[in-house]
Design a protein around this motif. Structure first.
Motif, PDB file in Angstrom:
ATOM      1  N   ILE A 733       1.383  -1.179   0.074  1.00 13.83           N
ATOM      2  CA  ILE A 733      -0.411  -0.108  -0.282  1.00 13.83           C
ATOM      3  C   ILE A 733       0.859   1.203   0.169  1.00 13.83           C
ATOM      4  CG2 ILE A 733      -1.895   1.061   1.145  1.00 13.83           C
ATOM      5  CD1 ILE A 733      -2.575  -1.341   0.107  1.00 13.83           C
ATOM      6  N   TYR A 766      -5.009   0.136  -2.495  1.00 12.85           N
ATOM      7  CA  TYR A 766      -5.969  -0.461  -1.218  1.00 12.85           C
ATOM      8  C   TYR A 766      -6.430  -1.128  -2.112  1.00 12.85           C
ATOM      9  CZ  TYR A 766      -9.097  -1.266   2.069  1.00 12.85           C
ATOM     10  OH  TYR A 766     -10.151  -1.541   2.790  1.00 12.85           O
ATOM     11  N   GLN A 775      -7.793  -6.333   1.728  1.00  6.92           N
ATOM     12  CA  GLN A 775      -8.769  -5.090   1.750  1.00  6.92           C
ATOM     13  C   GLN A 775      -8.879  -5.144   3.356  1.00  6.92           C
ATOM     14  OE1 GLN A 775     -10.941  -3.623  -0.652  1.00  6.92           O
ATOM     15  NE2 GLN A 775     -10.037  -4.054  -2.490  1.00  6.92           N
ATOM     16  N   LEU A 817     -10.065   5.262   3.424  1.00  5.91           N
ATOM     17  CA  LEU A 817     -10.005   4.061   3.129  1.00  5.91           C
ATOM     18  C   LEU A 817     -11.276   3.051   2.682  1.00  5.91           C
ATOM     19  CD1 LEU A 817      -7.047   2.293   4.483  1.00  5.91           C
ATOM     20  CD2 LEU A 817      -7.135   2.948   2.005  1.00  5.91           C
TER      21      LEU A 817
END
Length: 978
Positions: A733, A766, A775, A817
């Motif tokens: 990431i 991600y 994830q 995210l």
């Protein structure tokens, strides 16, 4: 036996008080009509203010003397004895001092005046004007004014403290001057084992509270190897120096104004033993060790924390260490608006510090208060971080006492950091490197070395214990944490100071049947569908109406008819959501109307909400403002308060007797919610909980850690942060260089257009992860790191540059995210079913008994452990059939009991099996199923004697056995690993 009778106890008490600095008085000097030891009163004034003897006519019996004594008694009646002792009295142009306070160190003149005070203890005082033969066992006088009366009993002669209480209630007329309100500080009933006191005699309704030290975390007093078990009262608490402190800093008469009526009511306050003990121990520790300490005080809900906090706060302003004032300012932080106001008023009632109290409501208030040298600042935790942001002055050369009410909710990591940063006055310079800035941030997060923290709570969480508790060595070598001082739920219940809310607990079983309303048989996610169906059923209008009818029937038949709390009892309905709360408000109102009840309901929730197309608020539904709810609950015709979150914590109303719970409760929230019922009242002898959403085992599990002193088993392991960083860095990431670049720009104050692109690149990586479980895992680990680091950064003696950089970076990345796209495979199921039948059935009331041992909490969890459960698709017909089977559609001899076994007890026993839990933790579903079957067999074997039919069906009927295995596995798998 004469040397062990009541008279011998009286003789011993007087002897030991005289040895401790008192003088024995003569009962003939007592003037009943003025409630005064005239001989000592005149002797005190002659020694300290001789010029007043003639103007006051104290040399002989004259109209001048009677006029002054009448003036004195009028002032005592009007303002209370304590006020007159502290402030003296004015009479015809003269000011008369009636007491000289404890001198400051080195003040010789004040010390001489204090030594002139006369502490006199007199036996067999004939108190009555009309019945001259009546006498009270002992009266304690200060400068001729009575401060305490005593009735003594002796266990050896078969009389106890209860007989002394009854003597006060039965034989001591409150209309007599000595026993009138405010004329003394308190009345003590005692024997050789127990002590109780009362601040206002009211005949049979006089309320005597315990004044015992406590023993084994419970009621009573410990054996005394040096004398009588209760001699701490007269040898320690009432020694002249200690009594002076009580007169000056604790005892008082407060006047409360009733908001609705405007009527003023006076109330006398006197500290209970645990309150006096905790404040004095804290002050002694401050005097010995100065600022920079942390204290956790675990005092049971309903034990008088607000007064303890007020007494402590007032005296911290004058506490000294090393020859100087220990604290420049005392900041009181509370998360309860009711207590917020109460604290301010209680602290201000000490006139000598009233002008130093300010209330910090808005930005800038705290900064101005500290700059102006205000000694006491009261604020709420919700306002605190915002207020602190505005402090610009450098306060590193000042010392602070931070008193925190309900510490577990007042010490979130961000709030703690804001407090520390603001009070430290940390500021940047042009020559700072990024590393300098990060190191300063690390330091600002730590609890300040120039501040002491006094954290009060009834239910300390693991974070609270680790942050504020005292460290101690466990037998296994681990380091645990415990409170500095505790007054336990066990002691408070045994002493009758709070009511046992678990004494009458009745769960309510719900039984219902659904039907499919479409010809098709679509597939849905079984687990999600079951949750939706349960919520649908419990929130169904018919179900709420039936539960409301049960509540109203119970309230009238068991609470009103039985005249609980002298016919004044109130009830609270606890609901799971605001929508459910509003539904209940209308359902309860309808049920009351149908019954032609004279009572009404009040609703409490936050904000504005839609109900049948209209916007409603609690004010629009109730017909009066929100801030009047607490007062209206006490007045007719309002008897039932239905709530959604509001009033579940911090609400102090002794008239609450019964609670109807339709909300899942666990942990601290369960304890706090049910504890709304525990406030004592002279006419309150029990409480009742009717619970539609929890079972006795859930409630017992929640209360157990807080029955006695709560301990932290071990400290949080900082190595868990290393493990989390390793896992996070290994994910594709971000890179360490990426983190450094973001942190450098962030600390330089660069704009979003420079920062967001760095974060967006990471978000893109991600989203592109091929496995959605990766994830979930990354996001869970990132959250776990932030949660654990934000806590550990306040308590660890060292900091980490790399941890802090990742904290800054992840704090901004995590909110960006997205959650993995997850299709709701149970969507639409509610449109395809209907409720065929519903019934709720009250089960037998029980007393939930808690283990008599210290509670123990595990440390703050530092693991991520995120996962995504696979959907289990089933046909709608199968889901409905399984749901009905699960909740009451099987033919048994006692189907209701069997359903409880299948839906509650058996899954709980299986879920607690250690081998099954380990298999789940290792993410091994195959082995987990094997272990679950084994645990289920073991649980069924344990039921063989109680449930023969159920055990036989499990053994003999393969289809039933298979169904039960499937149902229990679905109910328990991932329960502990989630």
């Amino acid at each position: 036996m004469q040397h062990l009778n009541e008279e011998s106890l009286e003789t011993l008490i007087v002897k030991q008080m005289v040895e401790g600095g008192w003088t024995e008085g003569s009962p003939t000097d007592y003037v009943a009509s003025y409630a005064l030891d005239l001989g000592d009163f005149a002797a005190f004034l002659e020694a300290t203010q001789p010029s007043l003897i003639d103007p006051l006519g104290l040399a002989d019996d004259s109209p001048v003397r009677h006029k002054f004594l009448a003036r004195l008694q009028g002032e005592i009646t009007k303002r209370g004895l304590v006020h007159v002792l502290r402030n003296g009295v004015a009479h015809l142009g003269h000011h008369v001092d009636l007491y000289y306070p404890t001198p400051a160190e080195g003040n010789v003149k004040a010390a001489d005046l204090f030594d002139a005070n006369r502490f006199v203890i007199t036996r067999q005082v004939h108190h009555s004007v009309s019945n001259t033969g009546d006498a009270v066992d002992l009266v304690a006088f200060v400068n001729g004014l009575p401060v305490f009366t005593f009735e003594l009993k002796n266990n050896i002669t078969k009389q106890t403290v209860d007989d002394a209480v009854q003597q006060y209630q039965r034989d001591r007329d409150p209309r007599e001057p000595l026993f009138a309100f405010g004329r003394t500080i308190a009345h003590f009933a005692l024997d050789d084992q127990r002590v109780r006191f009362c601040t206002e005699l009211k005949g049979p309704s006089s309320w005597f509270l315990p004044f015992d030290q406590g023993f084994n975390d419970g009621a009573g007093n410990p054996p005394n190897p040096d004398g009588i078990m209760t001699d701490y009262l007269w040898r320690q608490v009432l020694s002249p120096q200690s009594l002076a402190g009580i007169i000056e800093n604790y005892a008082q008469v407060v006047v409360e104004k009733k908001p609705r009526t405007g009527k003023k009511v006076s109330k006398a306050i006197f500290p209970r033993y645990h309150q006096l003990d905790v404040v004095r121990r804290l002050l002694a520790d401050v005097e010995a060790r100065g600022a920079g300490r942390r204290y956790l005080i675990q005092h049971s809900a309903g034990s008088g924390k607000s007064n303890s906090i007020a007494w402590l706060t007032h005296q911290l302003t004058e506490a000294a260490h090393g020859g100087r004032t220990a604290f420049d300012s005392v900041i009181v932080v509370t998360d309860r608006v009711v207590l917020d106001n109460q604290l301010t008023q209680t602290i201000k009632s000490f006139l000598q510090v009233g002008s130093t109290v300010v209330h910090a409501d808005r930005s800038g208030d705290l900064r101005r208060a500290i700059t102006a040298g205000k000694k006491i600042i009261v604020t709420t935790v919700q306002k605190f971080p915002y207020i602190l942001d505005d402090i610009g002055a450098d306060h590193r050369d000042r010392t602070f006492a931070i008193v925190i009410d309900e510490a577990h909710s007042s010490q979130g990591s961000k709030t703690s950091a804001a407090v520390s940063h603001a009070l430290s006055g940390a500021s940047a310079s042009d020559e700072d490197t990024v590393e300098d800035q990060i190191n300063r941030i690390i330091e600002s997060k730590k609890l300040l070395p120039n501040a002491s923290y006094f954290a009060f709570t009834a239910t300390p969480k693991n974070k609270t214990l680790e942050m504020f508790g005292e460290r101690f060595a466990q037998p296994d070598g681990e380091v645990g944490h415990r409170p500095f001082h505790s007054y336990t739920m066990k002691q408070a219940i045994q002493e009758g100071f709070i009511v046992d809310v678990l004494g009458n607990y009745a769960p309510v079983g719900s039984y219902y049947k659904l039907m499919k309303t479409v010809e098709d048989d679509p597939e849905f996610d079984a687990k999600r569908a079951s949750k939706k169906l349960r919520a649908y059923v419990e929130g169904n209008k018919h179900a709420i109406a039936q539960k409301a009818a049960i509540m109203i029937e119970h309230f009238h038949s068991q609470v009103v008819t039985k005249r609980k709390i002298g016919g004044e009892a109130r009830a609270m309905v606890v609901t799971a959501s605001i929508a459910r709360c509003i539904e209940y408000f209308h359902a309860l109102r309808d049920a009351l109307s149908e019954r032609k009840s004279p009572y009404q309901v009040i609703v409490a929730f936050s904000g504005e909400h839609d109900y049948k197309g209209q916007k409603v608020t609690e004010a629009s539904l109730n017909g009066f403002p929100s801030n009047a709810i607490a007062e209206h609950v006490k007045t007719e015709p309002y008897r039932i308060l239905v709530v959604a979150n509001k009033f579940q914590t911090g609400y102090d109303e002794p008239l609450l007797h019964t609670m109807y719970v339709d909300k899942t409760l666990s942990g601290v929230l369960a304890v706090q919610t049910l504890s709304r019922l525990n406030r004592a009242h002279p006419a309150k002898h029990d409480t009742f909980v009717l619970d539609f959403a929890n079972d006795a085992e859930d409630i017992q599990r929640a209360f157990e850690p807080y029955y006695r002193t709560t301990l932290l088993a071990q400290e949080t392991d900082p190595n868990k942060l290393h493990d989390l960083v390793t896992e996070l860095d290994a994910a594709p990431i971000y890179t360490p260089e990426h983190v450094d670049k973001f942190v450098t720009r962030y600390l330089a104050g660069e704009s979003r257009e420079k920062l967001d692109p760095l974060l967006d690149v990471c978000v893109a990586e991600y989203v592109e992860l091929p496995d959605e479980d990766d994830q979930v895992s990354f996001k869970a680990n990132a959250k776990a790191f932030l949660r654990t680091y934000n806590f550990l950064s306040t308590v660890l003696p060292y900091g980490s540059l790399e941890w802090e950089k990742r904290s800054i970076f992840l704090d901004h990345l995590v909110p960006k995210l997205p959650a993995p796209k997850e299709e709701d495979l149970a969507a639409g199921i509610l449109e395809n079913i209907d409720l065929e039948s519903y019934r709720a059935e009250k089960q037998n009331a029980m007393k939930i008994v808690l283990d008599d041992e210290d509670g123990e909490l595990a440390p703050v969890p530092a693991a991520g452990g995120g996962h995504r459960a696979d959907a289990e698709l089933e046909r709608l017909s199968e889901i409905v059939k399984s749901f009905n089977d699960y909740f009451g559609n099987i033919e048994w001899e006692d189907s209701d009991r069997i359903q409880r076994r299948i839906t509650e007890e058996i899954p709980r026993l299986v879920a607690e099996d250690e081998a099954y839990r380990n298999a789940q933790a290792n993410d091994d579903p195959v082995n987990a199923r094997v272990e679950m079957n084994r645990a289920l067999g073991k649980a069924m074997l344990g039921l063989i004697s109680d449930e023969t039919q159920l055990f036989k069906a499990f053994q003999d009927n393969e289809s039933f056995k298979h169904w039960l295995e499937e149902a229990v596995f679905k109910a328990t798998y991932r329960t502990n690993a989630a």
